[in-house]
Design an enzyme around this catalytic site. Structure first.
Site, PDB file in Angstrom:
ATOM      1  N   SER A 713      -2.803   3.992  -3.761  1.00  0.00           N
ATOM      2  CA  SER A 713      -1.782   3.754  -2.736  1.00  0.00           C
ATOM      3  C   SER A 713      -0.476   4.471  -3.027  1.00  0.00           C
ATOM      4  O   SER A 713       0.416   4.499  -2.180  1.00  0.00           O
ATOM      5  CB  SER A 713      -1.523   2.250  -2.595  1.00  0.00           C
ATOM      6  OG  SER A 713      -1.045   1.708  -3.796  1.00  0.00           O
ATOM      7  N   LYS A 756       3.022  -6.101   0.182  1.00  0.00           N
ATOM      8  CA  LYS A 756       3.940  -4.972   0.020  1.00  0.00           C
ATOM      9  C   LYS A 756       5.136  -5.099   0.969  1.00  0.00           C
ATOM     10  O   LYS A 756       6.268  -4.762   0.590  1.00  0.00           O
ATOM     11  CB  LYS A 756       3.193  -3.669   0.269  1.00  0.00           C
ATOM     12  CG  LYS A 756       2.119  -3.375  -0.778  1.00  0.00           C
ATOM     13  CD  LYS A 756       1.296  -2.146  -0.430  1.00  0.00           C
ATOM     14  CE  LYS A 756       0.219  -1.871  -1.487  1.00  0.00           C
ATOM     15  NZ  LYS A 756      -0.618  -0.711  -1.155  1.00  0.00           N
TER      16      LYS A 756
END
Length: 819
Positions: A713, A756
């Site tokens: 990511s 996140k």
């Protein structure tokens, strides 16, 4: 040498008749004869182990050393036959030197030398007089020493004190003889024939049960009265030990006799009760049979139970298998087979319970209500197994407790963290020593209900080793098609788990067995927003901690800004566990002031929080500094929630070397290499001179270097950081991003979006860049979580660079490299 062995040597040695005549107690006349012996100034010295020779005492000694045999033969052939006998300090020393023997010994006369059939030589010696070594003359072929003879200082006149000492010594010796039946009775006659007080002390000192060093201490004492007192002290200690030993033996014999008596009484009772028609030892079995007839359980189980009872009746109660079979039958009786609690399917009541116990988590609570609604309509438990998945401290386990309270069911919980033995789930076979049922059946028994709400905590932390795979055993437990006939190895009969409401909890899905994960419906519980944490603190945490610390609402209250300060400056987590600890610290400080009757502020403000908790642990400024080219903020997922991370890159004169640091995993390293390769292929479009790649070394670092990091990511974050440092264009402030990249410049979706997003909000980020395919994840998130955030969805890397990099370059651009 203990008194037993010494006395046996004196009275039970199997010597010939001539030798037996020689072994006798020294009389007064013999002591007078000793005075006529001419004792030499130099003596041949014989070191002996494990014993000390005293004057007047006759003992046999086996001689094995070459030096000792030579000394004995030479001395025996001489007229006087006198040798010096000294105890050695270390019993293990095979060839002791002059420093390893004591300095005080006894002159001995060799009475007899016996050469035994096995080649060893035994000498019979009689102690004559004590001496002290002045100096050793030589060591070879055996020790020779100059000696000084020690005179005996024992009163010749029989004073009252001497008479009392002699009488006490004889009484103590007689008591030892009574307590130790292994010593022959002739020893008492020997003691009665001793008239000399001096010889009595020597004789008893030789045979008392003490160590060699203590006997040597007795030998070295010149004053006869002092020796007699110390000897009496040793003998009294020996008497105490013998009395304790005698008492222990008596108790052991008494216990054995009692067991035999009980056995015979039980046998007689059994015969009498059989004659009278009474059940005797079968009464307990009959009671269990009556309980079994009233028990609600399946017919196969009832038949199995009755067979076990019949086995008990045929078995001897003294047999080792009897208590095992008895306990097994009792366990079958105690287990709830068809004992169900009545469900409360009032869904509005369930909603109130969930809202009361948990703030937020609206989608999770809605899914639980839907689940309960289906159970109400179907009236059976054959549905998916729920798995509450999320970081620690978000309320997964307590949600299960709330479900039990809403349904009015019993609550059972099993922690699977670290479980690596399959027997923890399936149980042990009865044939094993210490066999037990598995934790599933044990907790069902504790709950006393066949349909509890059963929490399988930390299902992601199950381990497997040589003892089996617990995850495979859980497949049967959590499969609605199979768990109606769950077989525990200890139980040996099927148990119906289909009515149990299983709820699993997990922090990570990656470590769960794929087949096990397939049997569960994953319900994602992400972290809380700032507003939710403040409400949770006000509604749950502060009242709970106030109660646990013995305070009331009148003693302490929190200002809302103070709670916000605790959340923002002292915690950085998805859940609320650390928040609860910090609030507890504040409340403890107030509790101390209340207990000590000190003045304190009842209203906790921001200033009070700062005073009690100290300087802020987390500084938001650290998360907003993107003023340097090559520094980009990324978003990462961890087991404890979302985190933001920085990726830094810098250039230095060199030959195009790439350096990666910060404990990066293989996937992150590959992302950096992919990003660099993409930039090299698009250098002209981005305005990067191709010579820069050859003449500058690139270093990419991810701070918190002690923490391992991995995952795809950070792909677009890596690429943006490298592009920023090569183009010398700064990154837009308060921008964070996450996404995987390909070599063609495509942006791929990643997971953990909600965590996140929350991490970005906590850090003060205002803009986020995500893959276009992650739009669906944003749409599923409550609007409150993304409030105040501007989310950009991209498909290609070029879009990322257009959004993240500013057009202007820094004041000192990268030095161009000439062709």
């Amino acid at each position: 040498m203990n008194i037993n062995s010494a006395f046996n040597q004196l009275f039970t040695q199997d010597f010939d008749e001539e030798t037996d005549d020689l072994i006798q107690l020294v009389t007064a006349e013999e002591e007078e004869e000793d005075e006529e012996i001419e004792f030499p100034v130099e003596l041949s010295v014989l070191p002996i182990r494990n014993t000390v020779l005293f004057p007047g005492v006759v003992i046999p000694i086996t001689v094995g050393r070459k030096k000792s045999i030579k000394l004995v033969k030479q001395s025996y052939n001489e007229g006087s036959r006198l040798i010096g006998v000294i105890a050695q300090k270390d019993n293990q020393a095979e060839d002791p030197d002059t420093s390893e023997v004591y300095k005080v010994g006894t002159v001995a006369k060799i009475i007899k030398v016996l050469v035994l059939p096995d080649g060893n030589t035994t000498i019979i010696i009689q102690g004559k007089k004590r001496f002290k070594v002045s100096a050793f003359v030589r060591d070879e072929p055996y020790m020779v020493a100059q000696v000084k003879y020690l005179e005996e200082k024992f009163p010749t006149r029989q004073t009252k004190e001497v008479t009392a000492l002699v009488q006490s010594l004889k009484e103590a010796a007689a008591k030892i003889l009574r307590l130790n039946p292994e010593i022959p009775q002739e020893a008492q006659q020997a003691l009665d024939n001793i008239d000399s007080p001096s010889f009595l002390t020597h004789f008893l000192s030789s045979n008392i049960n003490v160590e060699v060093k203590d006997k040597q201490r007795l030998l070295e004492i010149n004053n006869g009265k002092e020796r007699a007192k110390l000897l009496l002290e040793y003998m009294l200690k020996d008497i105490q030990l013998l009395e304790i030993r005698h008492e222990i033996h008596s108790k052991v014999h008494s216990d054995i006799d009692q067991q035999q008596r009980d056995y015979f009484l039980r046998q007689q009772m059994k015969v009498l009760q059989d004659e009278l028609g009474d059940g005797g030892t079968d009464q307990e079995v009959e009671k269990m049979r009556l309980r079994g007839e009233k028990k609600k359980w399946p017919k196969p189980v009832a038949e199995h139970f009755n067979k076990e009872l019949e086995k008990l009746l045929r078995m001897n109660p003294a047999a080792a298998e009897y208590p095992l079979t008895f306990n097994y039958a009792e366990f079958l009786l105690d287990l709830p087979w068809q004992d169900y609690t009545e469900d409360n399917f009032d869904l509005k009541h369930a909603q109130r319970i969930l809202d009361r116990d948990h703030y937020g988590l609206d989608k999770v609570k809605d899914r639980i209500i839907e689940y309960l609604a289906v159970l109400k309509l179907k009236n059976n438990m054959k549905g998916p197994i729920l798995c509450l998945y999320g970081p620690p401290g978000v309320g997964k386990t307590s949600l299960g407790r709330s479900v039990a309270s809403a349904l009015n069911r019993k609550y059972a919980r099993m922690s699977l963290g670290g479980v690596s033995d399959e027997a923890e789930i399936r149980g042990h076979r009865k044939t094993y020593i210490g066999a037990m049922p598995g934790k599933i059946i044990q907790n069902i028994k504790k709950a006393k209900s066949a349909n509890p709400v059963f929490i399988l905590d930390e299902i992601d932390k199950v381990r497997s080793d040589f003892r089996g795979d617990p995850s495979s055993a859980l497949l049967e437990v959590l499969d609605p098609e199979q768990n109606s006939a769950f077989l525990d190895n200890y139980l040996e009969v099927d148990y119906d788990l289909s009515n149990v409401l299983f709820i699993a909890t997990a922090n990570s899905l990656d470590t769960i067995h794929p087949a096990l994960r397939d049997r569960m419906e994953i319900i994602d519980i992400s972290g809380y927003t700032l507003e939710e944490k403040v409400e949770i603190a006000k509604r749950h945490l502060i009242p709970k901690q106030r109660k646990e610390h013995g305070l009331t609402g009148k003693d302490i209250s929190f200002d809302k800004k103070a709670v916000i300060r605790v959340v923002e400056d002292y915690t950085r987590e998805s859940g609320v566990r650390n928040l609860e600890r910090k609030l507890a610290t504040v409340i403890r400080n107030v509790a101390k002031s209340v207990a000590m009757e000190e003045d304190y502020s009842k209203k906790i403000t921001e200033a009070e929080v700062r005073r009690i908790l100290g300087a802020p642990v987390f500084d938001k400024e650290n998360y907003q500094d993107n003023n340097t080219p090559g520094v980009v903020t990324g978003l990462a997922w961890t087991q404890v929630g979302g985190e933001i991370l920085f990726i830094e890159s810098s250039l230095s004169r060199g030959k195009g070397k790439l350096t990666l640091s910060g404990q990066l995993g293989d996937v992150m390293k590959e992302s950096a290499m992919t990003a660099l390769s993409y930039l090299k292929s698009k250098a002209e479009q981005l305005g990067i001179h191709y010579k820069v790649f050859e003449n500058y070394d690139l270093h990419v670092h991810v701070p918190a270097g002690a923490v391992p990091k991995d995952g795809p990511s950070a792909g677009i974050t890596m690429l943006t950081a490298i592009a920023s440092v090569y183009t010398q264009r700064k990154v837009k402030a308060k921008v964070a991003m996450t996404g995987e990249i390909t070599l063609r410049g495509k942006v791929m979706p990643v997971g953990g979006i909600k965590e996140k997003i929350l991490a970005a909000r906590r850090a003060g980020i205002t803009e986020i860049i995500l893959c276009q395919k992650n739009r669906k994840d944003i749409e599923e998130i409550d609007a409150r979580y993304v409030k105040g955030l501007k989310v950009h969805f991209v498909d290609t890397v070029s879009e990322v660079l257009d959004l993240a990099l500013l057009k202007t370059k820094v004041e000192e651009p990268l030095a161009l490299v000439s062709d």
